[in-house]
Design an enzyme around this catalytic site. Structure first.
Site, PDB file in Angstrom:
ATOM      1  N   ASP A  63       0.820  -1.213   0.000  1.00 13.84           N
ATOM      2  CA  ASP A  63       0.000   0.000   0.000  1.00 13.84           C
ATOM      3  C   ASP A  63       0.853   1.263   0.000  1.00 13.84           C
ATOM      4  O   ASP A  63       2.079   1.211   0.141  1.00 13.84           O
ATOM      5  CB  ASP A  63      -0.957  -0.022   1.206  1.00 13.84           C
ATOM      6  CG  ASP A  63      -0.272  -0.447   2.502  1.00 13.84           C
ATOM      7  OD1 ASP A  63       0.979  -0.416   2.563  1.00 13.84           O
ATOM      8  OD2 ASP A  63      -0.963  -0.806   3.449  1.00 13.84           O
ATOM      9  N   HIS A 134      -7.193  -4.698  10.162  1.00 20.79           N
ATOM     10  CA  HIS A 134      -6.937  -4.476   8.732  1.00 20.79           C
ATOM     11  C   HIS A 134      -5.613  -5.097   8.290  1.00 20.79           C
ATOM     12  O   HIS A 134      -4.671  -5.189   9.060  1.00 20.79           O
ATOM     13  CB  HIS A 134      -7.048  -2.989   8.347  1.00 20.79           C
ATOM     14  CG  HIS A 134      -5.936  -2.095   8.774  1.00 20.79           C
ATOM     15  ND1 HIS A 134      -6.122  -0.993   9.575  1.00 20.79           N
ATOM     16  CD2 HIS A 134      -4.613  -2.104   8.485  1.00 20.79           C
ATOM     17  CE1 HIS A 134      -4.979  -0.371   9.754  1.00 20.79           C
ATOM     18  NE2 HIS A 134      -4.035  -1.025   9.109  1.00 20.79           N
TER      19      HIS A 134
HETATM   20  C1  GLP Z   1      -0.600   0.426   8.527  1.00 23.83           C
HETATM   21  C2  GLP Z   1      -0.178  -0.392   7.316  1.00 23.83           C
HETATM   22  C3  GLP Z   1      -0.370  -1.869   7.567  1.00 23.83           C
HETATM   23  C4  GLP Z   1       0.244  -2.235   8.899  1.00 23.83           C
HETATM   24  C5  GLP Z   1      -0.503  -1.527  10.007  1.00 23.83           C
HETATM   25  C6  GLP Z   1       0.055  -1.830  11.384  1.00 23.83           C
HETATM   26  O1  GLP Z   1      -1.920   0.799   8.529  1.00 23.83           O
HETATM   27  N1  GLP Z   1      -0.840  -0.039   6.133  1.00 23.83           N
HETATM   28  O2  GLP Z   1       0.225  -2.599   6.504  1.00 23.83           O
HETATM   29  O3  GLP Z   1       0.174  -3.615   9.096  1.00 23.83           O
HETATM   30  O4  GLP Z   1      -0.386  -0.133   9.785  1.00 23.83           O
HETATM   31  O5  GLP Z   1       1.118  -0.980  11.655  1.00 23.83           O
HETATM   32  P1  GLP Z   1       2.191  -1.215  12.774  1.00 23.83           P
HETATM   33  O6  GLP Z   1       3.015  -2.347  12.321  1.00 23.83           O
HETATM   34  O7  GLP Z   1       2.974   0.062  12.828  1.00 23.83           O
HETATM   35  O8  GLP Z   1       1.439  -1.496  14.022  1.00 23.83           O
END
Ligand code: GLP
Length: 256
Positions: A63, A134
């Site tokens: 993304d 998500h």
């Molecule tokens: C964002 C990304 C995701 C990721 C999520 C969790 O929204 N688009 O791909 O998995 O955050 O982030 P973190 O790993 O910083 O908790």
């Protein structure tokens, strides 16, 4: 789904790194789906330290934010070059990250899907998970059959990601993300989750019903989905001890 629980994020990341490294050694032209966020950072550091050959590897990121200049420090383009690519011998033309400044976003998304297909599909897709379940930026109620497209972020995701931007208002509201249908076509999905703030999302994804309310729950339908999580992220799983028992009793050859 195979649930691998390690005491710490470092140990879970090291196991995930060994899975990826083994694949890259066996198939130098691997196609990797990559993720951003805080979660994959220890994994990327471990992969860099392994000094693997990335010269033939092709990557597709999940993304990207829409509308930030490409060199902005919080684009996923900047994130990937800073935290992984520049420390490897990957060829820039083999790196694919959605273009958050594409003039025609639907056409760009369709082309992104086509490039994945032309590369032969994704061998291993790395995933983090949002506190709302998500994957990529496929927020709750995303179609479980969705393809790469534009999405609007939830308030919760904007709040979760505000730490990277200084304030919630500065977080872009729109993104391009691979769809859940796109992610499900990867030959292996490798989900990482660390920390207690992911425990509810992981419990829903692993032990809850398959539902677009927790998009990661679709991985229950994937033939080769592994989740490498730490004790804290496993703390709301009813069957945590069963998952530990299964992993501890696997034959050695099956552990990676
Ligand atoms: C964002 C990304 C995701 C990721 C999520 C969790 O929204 N688009 O791909 O998995 O955050 O982030 P973190 O790993 O910083 O908790």
């Amino acid at each position: 789904m195979e649930i691998i629980i390690r005491p710490t994020a470092a140990e879970a990341s090291s196991l995930a790194a060994r899975i990826i490294a083994k694949h890259l050694r066996e198939k130098p032209k691997s196609v990797l789906g990559l993720a951003t966020g805080g979660t994959p950072l220890p994994l990327y550091r471990t992969l860099i330290a392994m000094d693997l050959d990335w010269s033939e590897v092709i990557t597709f990121n999940l993304d990207e934010y829409i509308g930030l200049p490409r060199e902005h420090p919080q684009t996923y383009h900047s994130f990937m070059w800073e935290n992984l690519f520049r420390h490897t011998n990957i060829r820039p033309e083999n790196v694919h990250i959605p273009d958050g400044n594409a003039a025609d976003i639907p056409a760009h998304c369709a082309e992104y899907e086509e490039r994945i297909r032309n590369a032969g599909g994704i061998d291993i897709q790395l995933l983090g998970i949002g506190t709302d379940g998500h994957i990529g930026f496929n927020e709750p109620t995303s179609s479980l059959a969705s393809r790469t497209r534009i999405k609007t972020l939830t308030r919760q995701t904007c709040a979760d990601n505000a730490r990277f931007f200084g304030s919630e208002e500065k977080v872009p509201k729109h993104v391009i993300t691979m769809g859940i249908g796109t992610i499900m076509e990867a030959r292996m999905n490798l989900l990482l989750a660390f920390g207690e703030n992911k425990a509810a999302a992981i419990a829903g994804a692993v032990e809850g019903p398959i539902s677009s309310i927790n998009p990661a729950s679709i991985l229950q339908m994937h033939p080769v989905a592994k989740a490498c999580i730490d004790d804290a992220a496993a703390s709301a799983l009813e069957r945590a001890n069963y998952f530990r028992w299964v992993h501890d009793n696997k034959p050695d050859w099956q552990k990676i």
